[in-house]
Design a protein around this motif. Structure first.
Motif, mmCIF file in Angstrom:
data_model
loop_
_atom_site.group_PDB
_atom_site.id
_atom_site.type_symbol
_atom_site.label_atom_id
_atom_site.label_comp_id
_atom_site.label_asym_id
_atom_site.label_seq_id
_atom_site.Cartn_x
_atom_site.Cartn_y
_atom_site.Cartn_z
ATOM 1 N N HIS A 148 -32.418 -37.605 48.663
ATOM 2 C CA HIS A 148 -33.107 -39.043 48.777
ATOM 3 C C HIS A 148 -33.557 -39.623 47.411
ATOM 4 O O HIS A 148 -33.335 -40.820 47.281
ATOM 5 C CB HIS A 148 -34.317 -38.876 49.893
ATOM 6 C CG HIS A 148 -34.851 -40.034 50.278
ATOM 7 N ND1 HIS A 148 -34.661 -40.810 51.351
ATOM 8 C CD2 HIS A 148 -35.825 -40.713 49.533
ATOM 9 C CE1 HIS A 148 -35.408 -41.939 51.396
ATOM 10 N NE2 HIS A 148 -36.283 -41.900 50.271
ATOM 11 N N VAL A 149 -34.160 -38.736 46.757
ATOM 12 C CA VAL A 149 -34.622 -39.391 45.066
ATOM 13 C C VAL A 149 -33.254 -39.669 44.503
ATOM 14 O O VAL A 149 -33.266 -40.759 43.747
ATOM 15 C CB VAL A 149 -35.488 -38.338 44.677
ATOM 16 C CG1 VAL A 149 -35.480 -38.491 43.192
ATOM 17 C CG2 VAL A 149 -36.785 -38.234 45.451
ATOM 18 N N GLU A 150 -32.295 -39.050 44.466
ATOM 19 C CA GLU A 150 -31.059 -39.185 43.877
ATOM 20 C C GLU A 150 -30.550 -40.783 44.338
ATOM 21 O O GLU A 150 -30.130 -41.596 43.460
ATOM 22 C CB GLU A 150 -29.848 -38.534 44.027
ATOM 23 C CG GLU A 150 -28.590 -38.564 43.283
ATOM 24 C CD GLU A 150 -27.636 -37.628 43.540
ATOM 25 O OE1 GLU A 150 -28.003 -36.494 44.275
ATOM 26 O OE2 GLU A 150 -26.473 -37.978 43.263
ATOM 27 N N ALA A 151 -30.598 -41.177 45.723
ATOM 28 C CA ALA A 151 -29.965 -42.162 46.138
ATOM 29 C C ALA A 151 -31.028 -43.383 45.604
ATOM 30 O O ALA A 151 -30.575 -44.492 45.115
ATOM 31 C CB ALA A 151 -29.967 -42.222 47.764
ATOM 32 N N GLU A 152 -32.377 -43.239 45.682
ATOM 33 C CA GLU A 152 -33.421 -44.396 45.127
ATOM 34 C C GLU A 152 -33.271 -44.714 43.931
ATOM 35 O O GLU A 152 -32.958 -45.584 43.264
ATOM 36 C CB GLU A 152 -34.770 -43.908 45.733
ATOM 37 C CG GLU A 152 -34.783 -44.137 47.135
ATOM 38 C CD GLU A 152 -36.086 -43.742 47.607
ATOM 39 O OE1 GLU A 152 -36.430 -44.157 48.960
ATOM 40 O OE2 GLU A 152 -36.744 -42.875 47.166
ATOM 41 N N VAL B 168 -25.110 -44.824 49.708
ATOM 42 C CA VAL B 168 -26.546 -44.074 50.193
ATOM 43 C C VAL B 168 -26.188 -43.196 51.451
ATOM 44 O O VAL B 168 -26.831 -42.207 51.534
ATOM 45 C CB VAL B 168 -27.659 -45.056 50.181
ATOM 46 C CG1 VAL B 168 -29.011 -44.597 50.873
ATOM 47 C CG2 VAL B 168 -27.929 -45.570 48.997
ATOM 48 N N GLN B 169 -25.588 -43.866 52.310
ATOM 49 C CA GLN B 169 -25.294 -42.977 53.690
ATOM 50 C C GLN B 169 -24.515 -41.732 53.575
ATOM 51 O O GLN B 169 -24.993 -40.865 54.098
ATOM 52 C CB GLN B 169 -24.329 -44.238 54.523
ATOM 53 C CG GLN B 169 -24.111 -43.502 56.066
ATOM 54 C CD GLN B 169 -23.456 -44.487 56.896
ATOM 55 O OE1 GLN B 169 -22.277 -45.007 56.286
ATOM 56 N NE2 GLN B 169 -23.902 -44.873 57.951
ATOM 57 N N ALA B 170 -23.528 -41.592 52.623
ATOM 58 C CA ALA B 170 -23.087 -40.337 52.068
ATOM 59 C C ALA B 170 -23.942 -39.508 51.706
ATOM 60 O O ALA B 170 -23.925 -38.298 52.114
ATOM 61 C CB ALA B 170 -21.780 -40.706 51.248
ATOM 62 N N LEU B 171 -24.857 -39.859 51.049
ATOM 63 C CA LEU B 171 -26.012 -38.899 50.421
ATOM 64 C C LEU B 171 -26.888 -38.371 51.495
ATOM 65 O O LEU B 171 -26.953 -37.137 51.694
ATOM 66 C CB LEU B 171 -26.620 -39.603 49.273
ATOM 67 C CG LEU B 171 -26.244 -39.359 47.993
ATOM 68 C CD1 LEU B 171 -27.282 -40.167 47.006
ATOM 69 C CD2 LEU B 171 -26.227 -38.027 47.524
ATOM 70 N N VAL B 172 -27.211 -39.315 52.188
ATOM 71 C CA VAL B 172 -28.121 -39.111 53.545
ATOM 72 C C VAL B 172 -27.528 -37.897 54.529
ATOM 73 O O VAL B 172 -28.007 -37.139 54.753
ATOM 74 C CB VAL B 172 -28.857 -40.316 54.042
ATOM 75 C CG1 VAL B 172 -29.299 -40.090 55.291
ATOM 76 C CG2 VAL B 172 -29.594 -40.925 53.027
ATOM 77 N N ARG B 173 -26.207 -38.241 54.839
ATOM 78 C CA ARG B 173 -25.484 -37.533 55.710
ATOM 79 C C ARG B 173 -25.222 -36.166 55.222
ATOM 80 O O ARG B 173 -25.099 -35.150 55.950
ATOM 81 C CB ARG B 173 -24.354 -38.288 56.105
ATOM 82 C CG ARG B 173 -24.521 -39.639 57.227
ATOM 83 C CD ARG B 173 -23.303 -39.772 57.880
ATOM 84 N NE ARG B 173 -23.440 -40.772 58.943
ATOM 85 C CZ ARG B 173 -22.580 -41.573 59.149
ATOM 86 N NH1 ARG B 173 -21.430 -41.709 58.648
ATOM 87 N NH2 ARG B 173 -22.821 -42.705 60.117
ATOM 88 N N SER C 199 -28.839 -49.780 60.302
ATOM 89 C CA SER C 199 -28.210 -51.505 60.159
ATOM 90 C C SER C 199 -28.014 -51.614 58.853
ATOM 91 O O SER C 199 -27.265 -52.663 58.492
ATOM 92 C CB SER C 199 -29.045 -52.065 61.083
ATOM 93 O OG SER C 199 -30.440 -51.997 60.694
ATOM 94 N N ASP C 200 -28.914 -51.091 57.930
ATOM 95 C CA ASP C 200 -28.822 -51.522 56.713
ATOM 96 C C ASP C 200 -29.653 -50.477 55.579
ATOM 97 O O ASP C 200 -30.033 -49.363 56.091
ATOM 98 C CB ASP C 200 -29.686 -53.030 56.284
ATOM 99 C CG ASP C 200 -31.153 -52.857 56.698
ATOM 100 O OD1 ASP C 200 -31.969 -51.932 56.349
ATOM 101 O OD2 ASP C 200 -31.649 -53.634 57.700
ATOM 102 N N LEU C 201 -29.422 -50.645 54.358
ATOM 103 C CA LEU C 201 -30.025 -49.786 53.416
ATOM 104 C C LEU C 201 -31.213 -49.399 53.730
ATOM 105 O O LEU C 201 -31.698 -48.170 53.626
ATOM 106 C CB LEU C 201 -29.747 -50.407 52.179
ATOM 107 C CG LEU C 201 -30.108 -49.416 50.743
ATOM 108 C CD1 LEU C 201 -28.673 -48.418 50.715
ATOM 109 C CD2 LEU C 201 -29.919 -50.155 49.304
#
Ligand code: FE2
Ligand code: FE2
Length: 241
Positions: free
Chosen positions: A125-129, A224-229, A79-81
């Motif tokens: 994950h680390v890249e996103a954060e 972030v979703q694109a990276l995680v997916r 639902s959110d980041l």
């Protein structure tokens, strides 16, 4: 749908009564909880205790009665980041735990594919954060480096460093389970502490900033979703969702 009426808990507290059911909740299952007082504080506490593994919404708001629908979080879209990142913690944990268990069982041939997928999901994950969230959601930093953002960045470096150490050992042919096990154990402890600290000390600040600025929240979420997916397929290949 199974219904649990908190009035039928007998001698037990609402918390322990409901926790027993929620721990057993499986994918695809829904539970309706019938409460006779506002259950939101109780549900928040249970959600935290179950490390965000459940998702609940109030479908009937009392008084006199409240009805809450509870599902596994995996059954509901992020639902959110912060929700997205918290779920990704669980996935990184599962990937690492699979590698660790296989290493402890002496089966490096099975452990290594899980470890490789863990390492790639961890880096994303680390890249996103580090690269997507931190530059946008700025929080005060202390020169002593003991603020939540500085602690997170430092711990990321340490976890990546130990992960690279295992990668290098394996690449050099040192893939004996007994030799690698202590390094796996170090990462295991680091990951658990790091995620706990992030979820408890940093994410509440991010939630506050994102609520304050929905335009930034809407901009960050798909990135972030694109990276995680990007890790979905690899994780599924070793049996982790
Ligand atoms: Fe994280
Ligand atoms: Fe992190």
């Amino acid at each position: 749908m199974q219904q649990i009426d908190l009035a039928e808990r007998g001698e037990r507290t609402e918390h322990s009564y409901l926790l027993g059911y929620l721990r057993e909740l499986t994918r695809g299952q829904e539970i309706a909880v019938l409460a006779h007082d506002d259950p939101r504080i109780l549900m928040d506490a249970l959600t935290l205790e179950l490390r965000n593994g459940i998702y609940w919404d109030v479908v009937e708001a009392g008084p006199p009665a409240w009805r809450v629908r509870v599902r596994r979080r995996e059954d509901v879209a992020a639902s959110d980041l912060v929700d997205l990142l918290t779920r990704d913690h669980l996935r990184v944990d599962h990937l690492f735990a699979s590698a660790l268990h296989r290493c402890n069982a002496g089966d490096m041939a099975a452990a290594l594919p899980c470890f490789r997928v863990y390492a790639s999901c961890l880096r994303r994950h680390v890249e996103a954060e580090n690269e997507i969230v931190v530059p946008v959601l700025s929080l005060p930093r202390s020169p002593r480096g003991d603020d939540p953002t500085s602690i997170m960045l430092r711990e990321h470096d340490e976890i990546i460093e130990h992960t690279v150490m295992i990668e290098e050992m394996v690449d050099e042919g040192m893939d004996d389970a007994g030799m690698l096990a202590p390094f796996f154990a170090i990462i295991s402890g680091q990951l658990a502490k790091h995620e706990w600290r992030e979820e408890n000390n940093l994410f509440p600040h991010w939630v506050r900033l994102l609520r304050h600025d929905p335009a930034i929240a809407a901009e960050l979420f798909p990135r972030v979703q694109a990276l995680v997916r990007a890790g979905d397929e690899a994780a599924a290949s070793v049996g982790i969702e």
